[in-house]
Design an enzyme around this catalytic site. Structure first.
Site, PDB file in Angstrom:
ATOM      1  N   HIS A 156      46.417  33.613  31.927  1.00 33.17           N
ATOM      2  CA  HIS A 156      47.374  33.921  33.004  1.00 33.17           C
ATOM      3  C   HIS A 156      48.458  32.842  33.128  1.00 33.17           C
ATOM      4  O   HIS A 156      49.023  32.651  34.202  1.00 33.17           O
ATOM      5  CB  HIS A 156      46.673  34.073  34.359  1.00 33.17           C
ATOM      6  CG  HIS A 156      45.457  34.948  34.307  1.00 33.17           C
ATOM      7  ND1 HIS A 156      45.493  36.298  34.562  1.00 33.17           N
ATOM      8  CD2 HIS A 156      44.176  34.659  33.985  1.00 33.17           C
ATOM      9  CE1 HIS A 156      44.279  36.803  34.423  1.00 33.17           C
ATOM     10  NE2 HIS A 156      43.456  35.822  34.068  1.00 33.17           N
ATOM     11  N   SER A 277      75.285  23.338  23.673  1.00 27.94           N
ATOM     12  CA  SER A 277      76.049  24.176  24.586  1.00 27.94           C
ATOM     13  C   SER A 277      77.511  23.759  24.524  1.00 27.94           C
ATOM     14  O   SER A 277      77.823  22.590  24.303  1.00 27.94           O
ATOM     15  CB  SER A 277      75.508  23.973  26.009  1.00 27.94           C
ATOM     16  OG  SER A 277      76.531  24.207  26.950  1.00 27.94           O
ATOM     17  N   LYS A 283      72.587  19.745  26.348  1.00 27.43           N
ATOM     18  CA  LYS A 283      71.703  20.841  25.958  1.00 27.43           C
ATOM     19  C   LYS A 283      71.246  20.810  24.504  1.00 27.43           C
ATOM     20  O   LYS A 283      71.999  20.463  23.605  1.00 27.43           O
ATOM     21  CB  LYS A 283      72.386  22.194  26.197  1.00 27.43           C
ATOM     22  CG  LYS A 283      72.546  22.596  27.648  1.00 27.43           C
ATOM     23  CD  LYS A 283      71.244  22.674  28.424  1.00 27.43           C
ATOM     24  CE  LYS A 283      70.433  23.918  28.197  1.00 27.43           C
ATOM     25  NZ  LYS A 283      71.054  25.153  28.557  1.00 27.43           N
ATOM     26  N   GLU A 290      64.622  32.052  20.193  1.00 26.48           N
ATOM     27  CA  GLU A 290      65.038  33.130  21.107  1.00 26.48           C
ATOM     28  C   GLU A 290      65.504  34.356  20.326  1.00 26.48           C
ATOM     29  O   GLU A 290      65.230  35.500  20.700  1.00 26.48           O
ATOM     30  CB  GLU A 290      66.169  32.645  22.012  1.00 26.48           C
ATOM     31  CG  GLU A 290      65.727  31.582  23.006  1.00 26.48           C
ATOM     32  CD  GLU A 290      66.920  30.913  23.668  1.00 26.48           C
ATOM     33  OE1 GLU A 290      67.436  31.465  24.638  1.00 26.48           O
ATOM     34  OE2 GLU A 290      67.340  29.842  23.195  1.00 26.48           O
TER      35      GLU A 290
END
Ligand code: ARG
Length: 459
Positions: A156, A277, A283, A290
């Site tokens: 979980h 970024s 970043k 992704e």
């Protein structure tokens, strides 16, 4: 422009209708396979005396020259020639003149296209098998470096019990191993030749289907000509295997993305597999992970698209089936690249072992250890569970952990608890002691690694 099939037509063609019906914009990717299929077919026609030796020779020379031109990027395809089959045939006319017209004897584009697809997929699945094999070996190597790296195991997404990071990686090894096996099994259904089924019913020419199949390296031929030209099960199976594979990569990428976050800081992906970024200078984004997760969507989509295309088709060939190819190409490219990127990403990532372990030291993931300890002293497990649950609650209220409770307090709870409890509550001990087979104990993880190494070498 006159069509190769234009004999019974008198009406004019319209470019925009041609464009709608054409598949050359994507099936050019099977040009090599199409020529190979024709080479095998023409050799068989010659061997069976259906065309003369000389005709066979001329057609073979023409096809060989086209294969060479194709390799040198010297071929241009046209929409007016509709698909790869008619394009190659009309290019053959340019090479050798009217004898080219004998190539299509005892053959149809229906068995031709199916043959091309079987050939294309056979090659592609073999590449995928190699890539999955490589990814598995990368996982095993990383696991071997991390047998004793302790991390929180989750259920979980809540800290559950500490585990070995090597064990976690080996769970993915198991998934990718099943993916590879599925691909290998898929090959049995891909490695069959439809060539010679002709349009749907076979042919009156005395062809030798087995010879053509052997020439192309297929292990067997379809038994039923209707099935041969209308079967796409082998492709549905491939797209479905690819979907399961992507599901696994996507799950792993999801974890990597989480582990790279500021909150976790369990791993750092190498610069090669990260991007920055355009506005935020600090970043370092896990874009590749992704994208693999994102591209899983198109792979699932390709599977459902094909299932839907086929579901209402009467036997045998229907033009709907032309819609079977883009998904095949797209899925193939996607999974091959995803497997390569995944392997590179895992191979080069830095593991922050101390962060991983620390995450297991200020938590309650050792609660099961305490309950097991009590159960080992003869207290029924349910009762032990209740006792530990209460202690956890107290600790939470006081802002402490189970390992901070003094021995006197433990002995009030149960005199069976001795000083050795503190060793048992350490996460490393909790992991080490899980000797049950397939568990996360160091000995078990090492055993899995040995087994995996043997498996990888014997394939
Ligand atoms: N381009 C077609 C396809 O991809 C080839 C087969 C065409 N056959 C036909 N009878 N029109 O399915």
């Amino acid at each position: 422009m006159k069509k190769l099939w234009g004999g019974r037509f008198t009406g004019e063609n319209k470019d925009w209708i041609d464009a709608f019906g054409a598949s050359i914009s994507f099936d050019y990717l099977m040009a090599k396979q199409d020529i190979l299929g024709s080479l095998a077919h023409v050799k068989m026609l010659g061997a069976c005396g259906i065309i003369t030796e000389d005709e066979m020779q001329q057609i073979q020379n023409g096809l060989n020259s086209l294969q060479e031109k194709l390799a040198n990027n010297e071929i241009t395809f046209t929409i007016q020639n509709e698909d790869i089959h008619l394009n190659i045939e009309s290019l053959l006319y340019e090479e050798i003149g009217s004898v080219a017209g004998k190539l299509h004897t005892a053959r149809s584009r229906n068995d031709q296209v199916a043959t091309d697809m079987h050939l294309y997929l056979k090659e592609t699945v073999e590449i995928i098998i190699e890539k999955t094999h490589h990814l598995r070996s990368v996982l095993v190597d990383k696991a071997a470096e991390n047998v004793e790296t302790i991390m929180p195991g989750y259920t979980h997404l809540q800290h559950a019990q500490p585990i070995s990071f090597g064990h976690h990686l080996l769970a993915y090894y198991q998934m990718i191993t099943r993916d590879q096996k599925r691909m290998q099994e898929n090959l049995q259904r891909i490695d069959i030749s439809p060539l010679g089924a002709a349009a749907l019913a076979g042919t009156t020419f005395p062809i030798d289907r087995k010879m053509a199949a052997e020439e192309l390296g297929f292990s067997s031929i379809y038994d039923n000509s209707l099935d041969a030209v209308s079967d796409r099960d082998f492709l549905v199976e491939y797209l479905s295997n690819a979907s399961i594979l992507m599901m696994h990569l996507s799950r792993f990428c999801g974890e990597l993305i989480l582990w790279c976050s500021y909150e976790f800081q369990f791993v750092e992906l190498s610069d090669t597999f990260s991007t920055g970024s355009s506005i935020m200078p600090q970043k370092k984004n896990p874009d590749m992970a992704e994208l693999i997760r994102g591209k899983t969507g198109r792979v699932y989509g390709n599977l459902f698209q094909l299932l839907t295309v086929i579901k209402g088709l009467p036997l045998a060939y229907n033009k709907d089936l032309q819609e079977d190819k883009e998904g095949m190409f797209d899925t193939s490219e996607t999974i091959i690249h995803s497997l390569e990127i995944m392997a590179g990403m895992i191979e080069t990532m830095e593991i922050n072992k101390s962060n991983m372990q620390q995450a297991t030291e200020k938590d309650f993931s050792n609660a099961t250890e305490l309950a097991d300890y009590l159960a080992n002293k003869g207290i029924p497990f349910r009762q032990a569970h209740e006792i530990v649950g209460k202690l956890v609650l107290e600790c939470i209220q006081q802002g402490t952990y189970l390992q901070d409770i003094p021995l006197e307090k433990y002995q009030q709870v149960s005199p069976a608890i001795k000083a050795d409890i503190y060793e048992k509550l350490r996460s490393v001990t909790a992991v080490k002691n899980r000797h049950s087979s397939g568990g996360t104990g160091f000995d078990q993880v090492k055993e899995q690694i040995e087994k995996a190494k043997t498996e990888l070498q014997i394939e």
